[in-house]
Design an enzyme around this catalytic site. Structure first.
Site, mmCIF file in Angstrom:
data_model
loop_
_atom_site.group_PDB
_atom_site.id
_atom_site.type_symbol
_atom_site.label_atom_id
_atom_site.label_comp_id
_atom_site.label_asym_id
_atom_site.label_seq_id
_atom_site.Cartn_x
_atom_site.Cartn_y
_atom_site.Cartn_z
ATOM 1 C CB ALA A 52 -0.931 -0.402 0.823
ATOM 2 C CG ASP A 242 -3.647 -3.446 0.963
ATOM 3 O OD1 ASP A 242 -3.404 -4.566 2.036
ATOM 4 O OD2 ASP A 242 -2.315 -2.890 0.117
HETATM 5 O O1 MRU Z 1 -1.233 -7.363 -3.230
HETATM 6 P P1 MRU Z 1 0.387 -6.847 -2.423
HETATM 7 O O2 MRU Z 1 1.015 -7.301 -2.740
HETATM 8 O O3 MRU Z 1 0.471 -5.151 -3.243
HETATM 9 O O4 MRU Z 1 -0.575 -7.071 -0.890
HETATM 10 C C1 MRU Z 1 0.572 -6.111 0.173
HETATM 11 C C2 MRU Z 1 -0.507 -6.558 1.326
HETATM 12 O O5 MRU Z 1 -1.404 -6.965 1.369
HETATM 13 C C3 MRU Z 1 0.570 -5.514 2.529
HETATM 14 O O6 MRU Z 1 0.609 -6.048 3.238
HETATM 15 C C4 MRU Z 1 -0.228 -4.262 2.857
HETATM 16 O O7 MRU Z 1 -0.582 -3.702 1.488
HETATM 17 C C5 MRU Z 1 0.279 -3.976 3.394
HETATM 18 S S1 MRU Z 1 2.008 -2.929 3.285
HETATM 19 C C6 MRU Z 1 3.426 -1.853 4.489
#
Ligand code: MRU
Length: 350
Positions: A52, A242
């Site tokens: 995110a 997210d």
């Molecule tokens: O699909 P992604 O790899 O973008 O998902 C990432 C996540 O779910 C993380 O846990 C979230 O973005 C937090 S990152 C600090």
């Protein structure tokens, strides 16, 4: 060499956005330079950059890239701003769940509209703001790390899901930032990393960055977490987010909800680590969080090979929502928010 202190996951370099290509890790470490808004849309959609906070910075860079492009042909400021807003909306449409993307892009569009002066002045302001957000991200993560480390018991084994690390931010990480700060104080802590089906961010990215920092890490498959909790082998869970609704309901990588239920059953504290930019106060509860449906090949294939019957039905949500009652605390740069989250979230923004 420590990974987080030396390399930025995403960085503005020579009028382009340089990012680690995360689709290649851990086999290959390579950076790519993105130079157009369209290129940025694709980099986010294809998850060259992911996580995110990192896609928030990518969005901010994307608007700066759009401005550079438009400034080459547009002389009328109103036309420039209208076209910039369209490109900004286009970049936003690359992924729906992580609100940091919308947050950073909206900030850039607002700045463009409010900046006095020429098209070049606006473009420069957008570039500078992208770099500022980049640097702030690391500072915020370190603050979260300091707060979060206070709830990590001595010698704890911490479970994490997906990758909320340096690779999901500009550097240091949110959940993994907490782990880094805790490890700096107490080198006896250990980590269990869920592999995180179907894209394996835990296996490919979390184990890569933690082992590079010398943090003892054990990789487990997603279904194993309750087994290890039942054996008393997990002391704490820390994951990223997210999008967090105004009541604390939290969207994070698919599988997080299962971990939270298992943690509640086994009395293991379950923490979210996320900057305030991940909190969407415009939505009351997690029911309003849009969940990304991803390509079915992520489930049907491994390394290009079919792993299931070809006529089976597939459904592939990228995220799930953990209800607030399963969450012990939300670690932010302003401290650790506790239930009642409606109240503590409201106070964090005052
Ligand atoms: O699909 P992604 O790899 O973008 O998902 C990432 C996540 O779910 C993380 O846990 C979230 O973005 C937090 S990152 C600090």
């Amino acid at each position: 060499m420590s990974f987080n202190s030396k390399i930025k996951t995403i960085e503005w370099v020579n009028n382009s956005s340089r990012m680690i290509d995360q689709t290649l890790l851990p086999k290959e470490f390579k950076t790519v330079d993105i130079t157009t808004a369209e290129g940025m849309y694709k980099a986010i959609k294809d998850m060259i950059v992911r996580g995110a906070p990192a896609i928030g910075i990518a969005g901010a860079h994307g608007v700066a890239l759009a401005a550079i492009e438009l400034s080459k042909t547009e002389t009328d400021k109103e036309n420039f701003l209208n076209k910039l807003s369209l490109k900004a909306e286009y970049i936003k449409s690359s992924r729906p769940t992580a609100v940091n993307l919308m947050w950073a892009i909206d900030k850039q569009v607002k700045l463009a509209k409010e900046t006095q002066g020429s098209i070049d002045d606006i473009t420069n302001a957008l570039i500078e703001n992208g770099i500022k957000l980049e640097n702030e991200d690391i500072e915020i993560n370190k603050k979260m790390g300091d707060y979060g480390a206070q709830v990590v018991p001595k010698g704890a084994t911490i479970l994490t899901h997906c990758n909320a690390g340096a690779l999901a931010t500009v550097g240091y990480g949110t959940a993994l930032g907490v782990i880094r700060s805790a490890f700096a104080k107490d080198p006896s802590i250990k980590v269990f990393a869920d592999e995180t089906r179907p894209r394996q961010q835990g296996a490919r990215l979390t184990t890569w960055e933690l082992t590079r920092d010398g943090i003892p890490t054990t990789l487990i498959t997603d279904g194993m977490c309750s087994y290890f909790m039942s054996k008393g082998m997990i002391d704490l869970v820390v994951v990223g987010a997210d999008r967090i609704a105004a009541n604390g309901d939290t969207a994070n990588k698919i599988g997080t909800y299962t971990v939270a239920i298992a943690a509640k059953y086994h009395n293991v504290p379950f923490y979210i680590a996320a900057p305030l930019s991940t909190i969407d106060t415009s939505i009351k509860s997690g029911k309003e969080i849009p969940i990304e449906e991803r390509n079915h090949e992520e489930v049907t294939h491994i390394n290009g090979d079919w792993i299931c019957a070809k006529d089976v039905n597939i459904i592939n949500p990228g995220f799930d929502v953990t209800p607030n009652e399963l969450i012990t605390g939300i670690i932010t740069e302003k401290g650790i928010l506790k239930p009642d989250f409606k109240e503590s979230i409201k106070n964090a923004f005052n």
